[in-house]
Design a protein around this motif. Structure first.
Motif, mmCIF file in Angstrom:
data_model
loop_
_atom_site.group_PDB
_atom_site.id
_atom_site.type_symbol
_atom_site.label_atom_id
_atom_site.label_comp_id
_atom_site.label_asym_id
_atom_site.label_seq_id
_atom_site.Cartn_x
_atom_site.Cartn_y
_atom_site.Cartn_z
ATOM 1 N N ARG A 83 11.431 11.377 -0.833
ATOM 2 C CA ARG A 83 11.314 11.919 -2.210
ATOM 3 C C ARG A 83 11.390 13.756 -2.234
ATOM 4 O O ARG A 83 11.892 14.313 -3.132
ATOM 5 N N ILE A 92 3.100 7.196 -2.343
ATOM 6 C CA ILE A 92 3.262 7.658 -3.689
ATOM 7 C C ILE A 92 3.581 6.719 -4.852
ATOM 8 O O ILE A 92 4.033 5.611 -4.567
ATOM 9 N N GLU A 93 3.421 7.318 -5.994
ATOM 10 C CA GLU A 93 3.650 6.553 -7.200
ATOM 11 C C GLU A 93 5.243 5.964 -7.201
ATOM 12 O O GLU A 93 6.061 6.900 -6.816
ATOM 13 N N LEU A 94 5.221 4.862 -7.493
ATOM 14 C CA LEU A 94 6.672 4.402 -7.630
ATOM 15 C C LEU A 94 7.225 4.607 -8.973
ATOM 16 O O LEU A 94 6.671 4.609 -9.989
ATOM 17 N N ARG A 95 8.681 4.430 -9.039
ATOM 18 C CA ARG A 95 9.172 4.731 -10.399
ATOM 19 C C ARG A 95 9.197 3.655 -11.308
ATOM 20 O O ARG A 95 9.064 3.881 -12.400
ATOM 21 N N LYS A 96 9.149 2.282 -10.775
ATOM 22 C CA LYS A 96 9.306 1.299 -11.718
ATOM 23 C C LYS A 96 8.566 0.177 -10.509
ATOM 24 O O LYS A 96 8.440 0.202 -9.411
ATOM 25 N N SER A 97 8.197 -1.137 -11.393
ATOM 26 C CA SER A 97 7.491 -1.994 -10.631
ATOM 27 C C SER A 97 8.596 -2.775 -9.903
ATOM 28 O O SER A 97 9.629 -3.036 -10.258
ATOM 29 N N GLN A 114 0.672 -1.184 -0.037
ATOM 30 C CA GLN A 114 0.043 0.116 0.106
ATOM 31 C C GLN A 114 0.773 1.259 -0.237
ATOM 32 O O GLN A 114 1.109 1.999 0.980
ATOM 33 N N PRO A 115 1.399 1.353 -0.942
ATOM 34 C CA PRO A 115 2.425 2.675 -1.197
ATOM 35 C C PRO A 115 1.453 3.890 -1.279
ATOM 36 O O PRO A 115 0.397 3.972 -1.537
ATOM 37 N N GLU A 126 7.652 9.118 1.285
ATOM 38 C CA GLU A 126 7.117 10.463 0.787
ATOM 39 C C GLU A 126 7.937 11.573 1.257
ATOM 40 O O GLU A 126 8.458 12.587 0.357
#
Lengths: 176, 162
Positions: free
Chosen positions: B85, A157-162, A154-155, B82
């Protein structure tokens, strides 16, 4: 079978049926208390001259999945004047994981109860501020329950890659 | 750098200036300390008198505005990701990242079952040097800085790397 410490037999004789079980093997004096009696038992243990359990050490829970009742809340107490240790257990059913708060007796249990709610989803009736302790407010579920999916993420923020998973079949196994 | 980037080839001005700038940047990396777990203890040991990062021109900075390198030392939790970043974006360019220890490389011991751990800080920000270990010894972190110095020496203002 080890001989029961005196404070344990006194507790049993004082509360009778409301103590479900007592045992003391390898010096771990344990009493399984009925849910409705826990506040009264704690208050008595703290104030009675023969017990004086004045230090609250820990409150946590165990998830015995598949067993009935499923949850067990564990409370550890220490008597500083007598150097006694005692473990209290409260068994809670899966459908109704609610227990009365022991904050009126031991104010230190406040954050422990919040942690228990956060990770096990056990509610504490009468708690003044039952919010999540560690995880984000948007977290869904209670991760230390045994039926929480191990691979669930349940991240925030959006992740850079999978994420590369060890069990991912698309990843070629390394030659031995 | 946007005035120069992509406009010029490796001519005599660009390459000479590159040498000067890269020498300066590589010889005085100012890292921002990002101690999150037990790796931070090794990071502190590296900065302290026995290993002494100062002799490499490396001075720990308390704020991202003064730093050009971030040492992510420890377990990055979902809630910390968070902030991490955001701090990375507060650092002025050019900036580099060292991922120190198993946790920040891949999640470490929380690889499979950790509901609260980001499985590698490279999922959040780009990483330049990875330092394996749990935690890595101070020598390993020193080696990471030397590796980073080599990497900086290859950069050119005419073309953005990565």
């Amino acid at each position: 079978m080890q001989e029961l410490p005196e404070y344990l037999s006194v507790l049993k004789s004082r509360f009778g049926d409301r103590i479900e079980e007592i045992h003391a093997q390898h010096d771990d004096a344990t009493a399984v208390v009925k849910r409705d009696a826990i506040v009264e038992v704690c208050a008595w243990l703290r104030d009675d001259e023969k017990t004086l359990f004045d230090l609250f050490l820990d409150l946590t829970a165990v998830d015995y999945i598949g067993r009935k009742p499923r949850f067990e809340v564990v409370i550890h107490l220490v008597s500083i004047p007598f150097r006694h240790r005692l473990r209290l257990k409260v068994r809670l059913d899966e459908d109704d994981p609610v227990m009365p708060t022991i904050i009126p007796v031991y104010p230190a249990s406040n954050w422990f109860e919040r942690e228990c709610w956060d990770l096990y989803g056990i509610k504490f009736d009468g708690h003044p501020d039952l919010r999540r302790m560690f995880l984000q407010e948007t977290f869904v579920g209670h991760p230390l329950r045994k039926d929480y999916p191990i691979a669930k993420r349940q991240p925030l923020i959006e992740l850079r890659k999978s994420e590369v998973r060890r069990n991912d079949e698309s990843v070629e196994p390394r030659p031995a | 750098m946007s005035l120069i980037e992509g406009r010029y080839g490796p001519n005599i001005v660009i390459t000479s200036l590159d040498k000067v700038f890269n020498w300066g940047r590589g010889s005085s990396v100012w890292p921002m300390t990002f101690g999150l777990a037990c790796c931070a203890i090794e990071m502190m040991a590296t900065a302290a008198s026995r290993f002494d990062l100062d002799r490499y021109g490396i001075f720990m900075r308390p704020t991202p505005r003064q730093a050009d390198c971030m040492i992510v030392a420890g377990t990055v939790s979902v809630k910390m990701a968070e902030r991490l970043r955001r701090l990375y974006h507060q650092m002025p360019e050019p900036r580099w990242v060292i991922a120190m220890g198993s946790c920040s490389i891949s999640g470490g011991p929380y690889w499979e079952g950790g509901y609260h751990v980001v499985k590698g800080v490279d999922l959040i920000i780009p990483v330049d040097v990875y330092v394996p270990g749990c935690p890595p010894r101070p020598e390993a972190l020193l080696d990471a800085f030397l590796t980073l110095k080599e990497k900086i020496a290859k950069e050119t203002m005419a073309k953005k790397l990565a």
